[in-house]
Enzyme design. Structure first.
Site, mmCIF file in Angstrom:
data_model
loop_
_atom_site.group_PDB
_atom_site.id
_atom_site.type_symbol
_atom_site.label_atom_id
_atom_site.label_comp_id
_atom_site.label_asym_id
_atom_site.label_seq_id
_atom_site.Cartn_x
_atom_site.Cartn_y
_atom_site.Cartn_z
ATOM 1 N N GLU A 1 -10.222 -2.283 4.640
ATOM 2 C CA GLU A 1 -8.902 -1.788 5.012
ATOM 3 C C GLU A 1 -8.715 -0.425 4.354
ATOM 4 O O GLU A 1 -9.442 -0.069 3.423
ATOM 5 C CB GLU A 1 -7.801 -2.718 4.484
ATOM 6 C CG GLU A 1 -8.040 -4.183 4.748
ATOM 7 C CD GLU A 1 -6.940 -5.096 4.188
ATOM 8 O OE1 GLU A 1 -6.454 -5.917 4.946
ATOM 9 O OE2 GLU A 1 -6.584 -4.976 2.995
ATOM 10 N N ASP B 1 0.779 -1.249 0.000
ATOM 11 C CA ASP B 1 0.000 0.000 0.000
ATOM 12 C C ASP B 1 0.810 1.300 0.000
ATOM 13 O O ASP B 1 1.789 1.414 0.748
ATOM 14 C CB ASP B 1 -0.854 0.107 1.273
ATOM 15 C CG ASP B 1 -1.540 -1.167 1.652
ATOM 16 O OD1 ASP B 1 -1.575 -2.091 0.843
ATOM 17 O OD2 ASP B 1 -2.037 -1.230 2.796
HETATM 18 C C1 FRU Z 1 -3.784 -3.648 3.014
HETATM 19 C C2 FRU Z 1 -3.056 -4.053 4.269
HETATM 20 C C3 FRU Z 1 -3.377 -3.052 5.350
HETATM 21 C C4 FRU Z 1 -2.218 -3.181 6.264
HETATM 22 C C5 FRU Z 1 -1.087 -3.420 5.312
HETATM 23 C C6 FRU Z 1 -0.013 -4.306 5.837
HETATM 24 O O1 FRU Z 1 -3.181 -4.006 1.838
HETATM 25 O O2 FRU Z 1 -3.437 -5.341 4.634
HETATM 26 O O3 FRU Z 1 -4.614 -3.262 5.955
HETATM 27 O O4 FRU Z 1 -2.037 -2.039 7.044
HETATM 28 O O5 FRU Z 1 -1.646 -3.997 4.157
HETATM 29 O O6 FRU Z 1 1.070 -4.376 4.975
#
Ligand code: FRU
Length: 678
Positions: free
Chosen positions: A385, A210
């Site tokens: 998320e 992300d």
């Molecule tokens: C989304 C996620 C988030 C988390 C991150 C961990 O892609 O699962 O929810 O903060 O990636 O790398």
């Protein structure tokens, strides 16, 4: 012998000099001879000679030194065997080695044998990326020893990769990011591997997911991102960092926020604290404050950190966490300043419940719960998320602004796997109310966890975001030594649209490529489309395009044809097709024949987006960047973002029309410069 050691790490942005006194390392084996001479091999897992990288059907193997390593994936995971070194004398306090592959101390390991007894063991970490592992052997100095590599494991991850076994005074740090970066920066392929996007952001090496903490400050657009400093698959999540002055050219910077004490730095955001409400600022300059999820010890909490040097170094707040619900799925805060109520507002997920929580704060440290939203949208699909909440202008209604709330689900989205949905509505400073039901953010498979830049100056006024150009389901894409890319930055707005006459008009999220990308155009041609029919007709000569880094604009007028469109051909039987399908009333990207589609069974497919005809036609802007394709339909009413892994970077562009009532016109080809090699 004691030698002064000088290590210069020259990189574009890092320079470091260390001087230390230590004895020279003693190499036990680096497998560069290409033979097993001096080793005793049993079984069939290790083949006849050390491997040169990955073996047949193995994912990309990285992190080894030189050309060769020992790799027990000969004949796949089911083969077994052992490899035992000749005896050597232990003469340094540490033995270090690079190790990857599965994790099973009993059946899949490197063992140190003294008097035929196992005295030390090391295993991989279920990754094809080799990492340093070391044993403290001070108590064994002077003893005769052997190294034995065993593979008795036959299931998934039933193989082991080993390289560069040495005796040393100072074992290398497990991650060794600096060393790997320094080596990579000298490589001939630096940021120029055949599948490396040339105008999309990607990290130099290792895994990225992300985007995080997008913020504009002091003339720079910051892009932080989920990053694994240790390797090319997910793990050890930390915040990587890059900056840009024009949203096109990116400068890679050192790690910003590392994993610490077993707590990973998960996704989050950044704000500029203009009024120094946090008290973190110095010299009357506003601090940058990062608000992010700490993941570890069985729960997820919200932490903050601050920087007073334009994001280059970060200090953790001493009283972290600032929010702790004792919950294992509480993550991804997005914070913004809400002017009417004169306070900070946070939206954050109770991920597993598909609920968003809203909080307020006057100082970024103390937070009060305001309200919750959800479960909503695709309720039966798991989790939410990486939310974002912002106000957007409505096209054609001057002065009108509505709120958009976005959240992402880890699986089950429109094109399969992970994807995002959004609501349009009102936020009164306390609570969000949706005016209409959820809609999909992107109709391809590879646009996830987008977040928008905060603190864009009013004089600019744009709301812009970018997303992770990947899908959790198929995230182990065939690239090395890095994985993943970001999408191009997109400007957001709302437009009232009806995709077909049956449904009432509703607000749709409009995403348009940022104007800044136009400065990368270095040649523009109009392609002749007079003779386009079926079968597909080439619009350029073979060899015309040396690189798959271009933008293609086209107007499609379907007439009575069942379909019409463009093919980006990258081989005899290999192409990616972008077209309009009259039966589906939509635009599609078909990547079933796009090149390497076999690395995951869910990868090949066709992805459809709703599209309307305006006066019988629709407009496409197609961005292609070696291993990415983004199709913007009708000035951003729908977008399809897909990764592709073609075998050639010299495409041939073809067009086809299902019958003579259809036509493709206004085809403009803009070649785009590489932002890495100007
Ligand atoms: C989304 C996620 C988030 C988390 C991150 C961990 O892609 O699962 O929810 O903060 O990636 O790398």
């Amino acid at each position: 012998m004691h030698l002064p050691r000088l290590v210069f790490l020259f990189g574009s942005f890092a320079f470091c000099l260390t001087v230390s006194l230590r004895a020279e390392d003693v190499l036990i084996e680096d497998f560069e001879s290409g033979t097993y001479s001096g080793w005793d091999i049993t079984g069939d897992a290790f083949g006849d000679a050390p491997a040169e990288g990955a073996l047949d059907n193995q994912m990309a193997v990285s992190g080894y030194r030189g050309k060769r390593l020992i790799n027990s994936y000969y004949k796949g995971d089911t083969s077994t065997g052992t490899a035992t070194s000749s005896p050597f004398r232990i003469e340094r306090p540490h033995i270090a080695l690079l190790i990857g592959g599965g994790r099973d101390e009993q059946r899949l390991a490197v063992q140190l044998l003294v008097d035929d007894k196992i005295v030390r063991v090391a295993t991989g970490d279920e990754s094809e990326d080799l990492e340093w592992s070391s044993w403290d052997v001070k108590d064994l100095l002077g003893k005769q020893a052997r190294v034995r590599i065993i593979d008795e494991a036959t299931g998934g991850w039933g193989h082991i990769n080993v390289d560069h076994i040495m005796q040393t005074d100072e074992p290398p740090a497990r991650f060794d990011l600096e060393h790997k970066l320094a080596e990579y920066r000298l490589s001939a392929n630096y940021l120029n591997e055949p599948l490396r996007p040339q105008y999309h952001f990607s990290p130099e090496i290792n895994w990225m997911n992300d985007p995080n903490g997008l913020v504009y400050h002091d003339g720079e657009y910051h892009l932080f991102y989920q990053y694994n400093p240790a390797g090319n698959s997910w793990g050890h999540m930390s915040w990587g960092h890059a900056v840009s002055k024009d949203l096109s050219h990116w400068e890679h910077l050192p790690l910003a926020i590392p994993e610490a004490d077993g707590i990973m730095a998960f996704s989050g955001c950044c704000v500029v604290d203009h009024n120094n409400t946090s008290g973190f600022g110095v010299n009357n300059q506003p601090p940058m404050v990062a608000i992010y999820t700490g993941h570890g010890h069985g729960k997820q909490v919200q932490n903050i950190a601050y920087s007073n040097d334009r994001g280059r170094t970060w200090t953790q707040y001493a009283n972290n966490p600032v929010l702790d619900r004792n919950n294992p799925d509480f993550r991804d805060p997005k914070v913004f300043w809400h002017d009417p109520t004169n306070r900070w507002v946070m939206v954050v997920t109770l991920a597993a419940e598909k609920v968003l929580l809203f909080y307020s704060s006057s100082d970024l440290k103390n937070w009060t719960e305001l309200s919750r939203f959800g479960p909503a949208g695709q309720r039966h699909k798991p989790n939410w998320e990486c939310p974002d909440l912002f106000q957007l202008p409505v096209e054609g209604e001057p002065g009108k602004k509505l709120w958009a709330l976005e959240a992402d689900m880890g699986s089950g989205s429109i094109a399969g796997g992970s994807g995002g949905e959004y609501f349009v509505g009102e936020f009164d400073g306390t609570k969000f109310s949706a005016y209409q039901s959820a809609q999909w953010v992107d109709f391809g498979r590879d646009f996830y966890a987008p977040v928008s830049w905060s603190d864009i100056p009013d004089s600019d006024g744009r709301r812009m975001w970018l997303g992770w150009f990947n899908n959790w389901e198929t995230c182990l894409v065939p690239t090395s030594p890095w994985r993943s890319s970001m999408s191009i930055p997109r400007v957001l707005s709302l437009r009232k649209v009806t995709f077909n006459n049956e449904e009432p008009a509703h607000y749709v999220l409009i995403q348009q490529p940022v104007e800044e990308l136009k400065q990368l155009r270095f040649s523009t041609r109009t392609l002749d489309t007079n003779d386009v029919r079926w079968p597909p007709v080439a619009l350029i000569e073979a060899g015309d395009l040396q690189d798959m880094t271009f933008e293609l604009e086209a107007t499609l007028t379907p007439g009575n044809a069942r379909s019409l469109g463009i093919r980006i051909r990258t081989g005899e039987e290999e192409f990616t097709e972008v077209g309009y399908d009259q039966n589906q009333l939509g635009v599609y990207v078909d990547r079933r024949k796009s090149g390497n589609v076999d690395f995951h069974s869910a990868f090949p497919g066709r992805h459809d987006a709703p599209a309307r005809l305006v006066d019988g036609s629709l407009k496409l802007r197609i961005f292609v960047d070696r291993s990415t394709i983004e199709v913007f339909v009708n000035d951003g009413e729908a977008v399809i973002s897909d990764r592709v892994f073609p075998s050639s970077q010299q495409p041939l562009i073809e067009a086809f029309c299902g019958d003579e009532t259809a036509k493709i016109t206004n085809v403009q080809l803009h070649q785009l410069k590489s932002v890495w090699r100007e």
